[in-house]
Design an enzyme around this catalytic site. Structure first.
Site, PDB file in Angstrom:
ATOM      1  N   ASP A  93      68.808  15.980   9.739  1.00 11.11           N
ATOM      2  CA  ASP A  93      67.443  16.445   9.483  1.00 11.11           C
ATOM      3  C   ASP A  93      66.714  15.412   8.612  1.00 11.11           C
ATOM      4  OD1 ASP A  93      65.869  19.210   9.921  1.00 11.11           O
ATOM      5  OD2 ASP A  93      65.357  18.466   7.937  1.00 11.11           O
ATOM      6  N   TYR A 128      56.834  17.354   5.156  1.00 12.72           N
ATOM      7  CA  TYR A 128      56.397  17.206   6.548  1.00 12.72           C
ATOM      8  C   TYR A 128      54.999  16.600   6.599  1.00 12.72           C
ATOM      9  CZ  TYR A 128      60.303  20.032   8.273  1.00 12.72           C
ATOM     10  OH  TYR A 128      61.547  20.482   8.601  1.00 12.72           O
ATOM     11  N   HIS A 170      72.677  22.278  14.212  1.00 13.73           N
ATOM     12  CA  HIS A 170      71.877  21.468  13.297  1.00 13.73           C
ATOM     13  C   HIS A 170      72.469  21.384  11.894  1.00 13.73           C
ATOM     14  CE1 HIS A 170      68.043  19.600  12.195  1.00 13.73           C
ATOM     15  NE2 HIS A 170      68.030  20.343  11.109  1.00 13.73           N
TER      16      HIS A 170
END
Length: 367
Positions: A132, A273, A329
């Protein structure tokens, strides 16, 4: 969520989880004006052993706690030749690390902070592991300081998920069938992108709005985070609740949520982000080849899987590409044994190669 909230209210033992968190030593140090938190297991070396340091970097909505199930496996993997020291930092703005105070703190800035952390701890040569955001940060660090990085292991690698027409044709004509299935049929691939990327668009554009809502409700925060653990671990294909609890315990899931809730760090974490997608560094760094020895673990339930041949366009020296039998993930959290074994196997290959290169160099000098 009713079951989760009821468990959280009546059965979840935070004091017990605190003691688990304190299994390993925690520290803070100020870097670039920020208090940076990290877990540090320092190997106790026996005579003849050398220290191999590995920094493992989490992502969103995870935390340093993701690596706790895997750390004992690294410690027990010590041999007569070497022992592992483990460093698990909290990314600035996540959990116990202070949030950046100024705009512009992207993954490249985070990599600079973590590079300074490793220098401060005295590690001049070390391994990196990331998934990630941890993948993006460690990849940036490998570009910045390649001479210090012995190897880079990733369980997701940073690349585009939108390909050019030429790349689609290339994949259809030349890639093995198992690699083609990662992006074909194109209609299904893009439908999955649209279905699972709503959170991304929201956090890239309006991080403060969603952050305010999540900071106002512990149940809302848990729902937002646990949905990602479910969907990104393969649970979109089966009964979500049963699947989620077959992969993670309620205690582990809620401990991760508590790290965000107790520190009110959800807004600063999702702001990464926004900062990264608005950063000129990202466009530049994403085009720079990574030359350090690289290992990639391809877990089958990863959100977006990339065909292996595309990895070689960015990673020049792939020592190991592993097709993992299960997991998604949050690899270290969900499949700690598989995860740790793959990282250790990668490190053994790199160390063997380093030893051979040293032996060859000595032989040349002697001749």
């Amino acid at each position: 969520m009713k079951d989760v909230v009821e468990y959280w209210k009546t059965k979840f033992d935070w004091r017990k989880q605190e003691s688990i968190l304190n299994t390993y030593p925690h520290y803070k140090t100020k870097i670039s004006g920020l208090d940076v938190h990290f877990v540090h297991h320092k190997a106790e070396l026996k005579e003849g052993q050398k220290e191999l340091a590995i920094m493992m970097v989490h992502g969103w909505p995870g935390s340093f706690y993701e690596f706790y199930p895997a750390i004992p496996r690294f410690i027990s993997a010590s041999t007569d030749e070497y022992a592992f020291s483990i460093i698990c930092p909290s990314i600035p703005g996540f959990g116990l690390s202070e949030a950046p105070h100024k705009p512009g703190f992207d993954t490249f800035a985070a990599a600079r902070v973590l590079a300074k952390l490793m220098d401060r701890l005295g590690y001049q040569s070390y391994y990196l592991q990331g998934g990630d955001w941890g993948s993006a940060i460690t990849s940036a660090l490998a570009i910045m300081n390649p001479s210090q990085i012995r190897g880079l292991h990733l369980n997701i690698f940073s690349t585009t998920i939108v390909y050019s027409p030429f790349e689609y044709i290339q994949a259809k004509l030349f890639f093995p069938e198992k690699e083609q299935k990662k992006i074909f049929p194109v209609k299904d691939f893009f439908f999955n992108v649209l279905t699972e990327s709503g959170y991304f668009h929201l956090q890239v554009t309006r991080p403060h709005s969603v952050g305010l809502a999540l900071n106002d409700s512990p149940a809302g925060l848990a729902a937002y985070i646990l949905e990602k653990f479910a969907m990104w671990s393969g649970c979109q294909t089966t009964d979500t609740a049963m699947c989620l609890e077959s992969s993670f315990s309620k205690d582990d899931l809620l401990t991760n949520v508590m790290i965000y809730w107790a520190t009110h760090s959800i807004t600063s974490s999702i702001r990464l982000y926004y900062e990264d997608m608005h950063s000129p560094n990202v466009q530049i760094v994403g085009r720079i080849p990574i030359t350090v020895p690289t290992g990639i673990a391809d877990f089958p339930h990863e959100l977006f899987r990339v065909p292996a041949p595309f990895a070689y366009t960015r990673f020049v020296d792939i020592v190991q590409f592993s097709e993992m039998p299960r997991g998604g993930h949050f690899a270290a959290f969900e499949e700690p044994q598989l995860f740790a074994n793959d990282v250790i196997k990668f490190i053994e290959k790199v160390e063997k190669r380093i030893s051979l290169q040293k032996a060859e160099a000595i032989s040349k000098l002697q001749s």
